[in-house]
Design an enzyme around this catalytic site. Structure first.
Site, PDB file in Angstrom:
ATOM      1  N   TYR A 141       7.534 -14.000  33.061  1.00 57.37           N
ATOM      2  CA  TYR A 141       6.242 -14.366  33.666  1.00 57.37           C
ATOM      3  C   TYR A 141       5.914 -15.826  33.359  1.00 57.37           C
ATOM      4  CZ  TYR A 141       1.186 -14.873  33.969  1.00 57.37           C
ATOM      5  OH  TYR A 141      -0.063 -15.352  34.240  1.00 57.37           O
ATOM      6  N   ASN A 170      -6.955 -15.841  28.242  1.00 58.30           N
ATOM      7  CA  ASN A 170      -7.154 -14.462  28.709  1.00 58.30           C
ATOM      8  C   ASN A 170      -8.437 -14.298  29.520  1.00 58.30           C
ATOM      9  OD1 ASN A 170      -5.085 -14.263  26.579  1.00 58.30           O
ATOM     10  ND2 ASN A 170      -5.243 -12.093  27.045  1.00 58.30           N
TER      11      ASN A 170
HETATM   12  N1  UDP Z   1      -3.048  -4.874  24.089  1.00 57.29           N
HETATM   13  C1  UDP Z   1      -3.166  -3.707  23.344  1.00 57.29           C
HETATM   14  N2  UDP Z   1      -3.434  -2.553  24.010  1.00 57.29           N
HETATM   15  C2  UDP Z   1      -3.577  -2.489  25.377  1.00 57.29           C
HETATM   16  C3  UDP Z   1      -3.453  -3.685  26.108  1.00 57.29           C
HETATM   17  C4  UDP Z   1      -3.183  -4.859  25.436  1.00 57.29           C
HETATM   18  O1  UDP Z   1      -3.045  -3.719  22.117  1.00 57.29           O
HETATM   19  O2  UDP Z   1      -3.802  -1.391  25.938  1.00 57.29           O
HETATM   20  C5  UDP Z   1      -2.815  -6.150  23.383  1.00 57.29           C
HETATM   21  C6  UDP Z   1      -1.605  -6.935  23.865  1.00 57.29           C
HETATM   22  O3  UDP Z   1      -0.453  -6.553  23.167  1.00 57.29           O
HETATM   23  C7  UDP Z   1      -2.043  -8.381  23.599  1.00 57.29           C
HETATM   24  C8  UDP Z   1      -3.567  -8.347  23.774  1.00 57.29           C
HETATM   25  O4  UDP Z   1      -3.934  -6.972  23.664  1.00 57.29           O
HETATM   26  O5  UDP Z   1      -1.769  -8.710  22.264  1.00 57.29           O
HETATM   27  C9  UDP Z   1      -4.020  -8.862  25.130  1.00 57.29           C
HETATM   28  O6  UDP Z   1      -3.234  -8.230  26.116  1.00 57.29           O
HETATM   29  P1  UDP Z   1      -3.570  -8.279  27.647  1.00 57.29           P
HETATM   30  O7  UDP Z   1      -2.560  -7.399  28.339  1.00 57.29           O
HETATM   31  O8  UDP Z   1      -5.016  -7.943  27.865  1.00 57.29           O
HETATM   32  O9  UDP Z   1      -3.392  -9.800  28.055  1.00 57.29           O
HETATM   33  P2  UDP Z   1      -2.139 -10.811  27.857  1.00 57.29           P
HETATM   34  O10 UDP Z   1      -2.399 -11.526  26.562  1.00 57.29           O
HETATM   35  O11 UDP Z   1      -0.877 -10.007  27.864  1.00 57.29           O
HETATM   36  O12 UDP Z   1      -2.254 -11.704  29.038  1.00 57.29           O
END
Ligand code: UDP
Length: 323
Positions: A141, A170
């Site tokens: 990505y 984020n």
């Molecule tokens: N995360 C988590 N549980 C979930 C979704 C995300 O623990 O159900 C964690 C994920 O591993 C990351 C953070 O939350 O460390 C943010 O993830 P998200 O998918 O929201 O955004 P990203 O940082 O991947 O763009």
């Protein structure tokens, strides 16, 4: 301005479209509705359903609308999925983007605002992440978005394209009307709020052994209305530029869950899981450049307010857009 917005039926695109219209711009949305929703498109905008992979779709759309600027949100954006299906990311995010730029070139449209990402930086050597740090993505990505940033640099030199790449941290929160509804939800905040709504039994925490104070990943959550503001400012940027876009604050997964409990008044059940592939431990933005050069100033510095706006939207739309 007359603006074409790709991905304007998606989460961030829909809010930007709404804000552009509120500011008096004319907007055409171009979206294949694979991730977006028809009802997320502000009724004041025109919707063209088409796919960036199909060159004539985007060529016809640009020929018909002749926009002064394009905002490009249409992309796949899931780190985890990109680790199992890299082809989808390189095709949609790189090839689709090139089709768009070529179609713009054909009609003489020279202004471009691009949704890039902090995932282009990988695991940086220092925090906060400013624009001087090397970009070393650790997932397809991030790599696909970095590749497209490089394409933009050459198109700007060779075709005189003026572009601004905004590397979001984020995105979170909602406007009064538009919010976050992915068909398969992988993002942290909406997943926690689904537990609060009684739609999920628990939220999973991906990794509790990271080198952070509470062992969970830290992210910089930025309100989508603040993102939309940056897009608006980017439309009139005097020169091509790349900006990192976050509040500069860091919140861990456990802190997000605790704040959601506070905002919703509900207990959130959690299940601890192993790390998710491709996740860096800590991502915090250094956004001094965009503040200084474009005068961007985020209104939502407080993650509790961001979550409160998301919660208000989810309570009003418990089934999202319903499609
Ligand atoms: N995360 C988590 N549980 C979930 C979704 C995300 O623990 O159900 C964690 C994920 O591993 C990351 C953070 O939350 O460390 C943010 O993830 P998200 O998918 O929201 O955004 P990203 O940082 O991947 O763009």
């Amino acid at each position: 301005m007359n603006i074409l917005v790709t991905g304007g039926a998606g989460y961030i695109g829909s809010v930007c479209v709404e804000q552009l219209l509120n500011a008096g711009h004319g907007v055409t949305v171009f979206d294949n509705l694979s991730e977006g929703h028809r009802s997320a498109v502000d009724p004041r905008a025109k919707l063209i359903t088409g796919d960036l992979q199909t060159r004539c779709d985007i060529e016809d759309a640009l020929e018909a609308t002749r926009p002064e600027a394009v905002m490009h949100f249409a992309a796949n954006a899931l780190v985890g999925e990109s680790m199992t299906n890299p082809s989808k990311y390189f095709r949609n995010n790189v090839v689709g983007g090139i089709n768009l730029l070529d179609a713009m070139h054909a009609v003489g449209c020279k202004r471009f605002v691009f949704s890039s990402t902090c995932a282009t930086f990988g695991v940086p050597d220092r925090m906060p992440i400013d624009e001087t740090l090397p970009q070393r993505p650790i997932n397809p990505y991030g790599e696909s978005k970095l590749m497209f940033e490089q394409v933009l640099r050459w198109y700007s030199e060779i075709h005189d394209l003026k572009y601004v790449a905004l590397r979001y941290f984020n995105a979170a929160g909602a406007s009064e009307t538009y919010g976050e509804d992915h068909r398969i939800e992988t993002h942290l905040i909406p997943n926690v709020l689904k537990v609060a709504l009684g739609q999920k039994e628990h939220v999973e925490i991906y990794g509790t052994d990271y080198p952070t104070p509470d062992g969970t990943c830290i992210r910089d959550y930025i309100h989508i209305l603040d993102l939309a503001q940056a897009h608006m400012l980017a439309l009139t940027a005097p020169q091509s530029a790349k900006y990192n876009l976050g509040t500069g604050g860091g919140t861990s997964v456990r802190e997000i869950i605790a704040t959601c409990e506070k905002v919703t008044g509900k207990k959130i059940a959690v299940v601890e899981k192993p790390r998710r592939a491709g996740d860096p431990p800590r991502l915090i933005a250094g956004s001094d450049k965009v503040r200084a050069e474009l005068g961007w100033k985020p209104q939502f510095q407080d993650v509790e307010k961001i979550i409160a706006s998301a919660w208000a939207w989810h309570v009003k739309h418990p089934n999202g857009y319903g499609d």
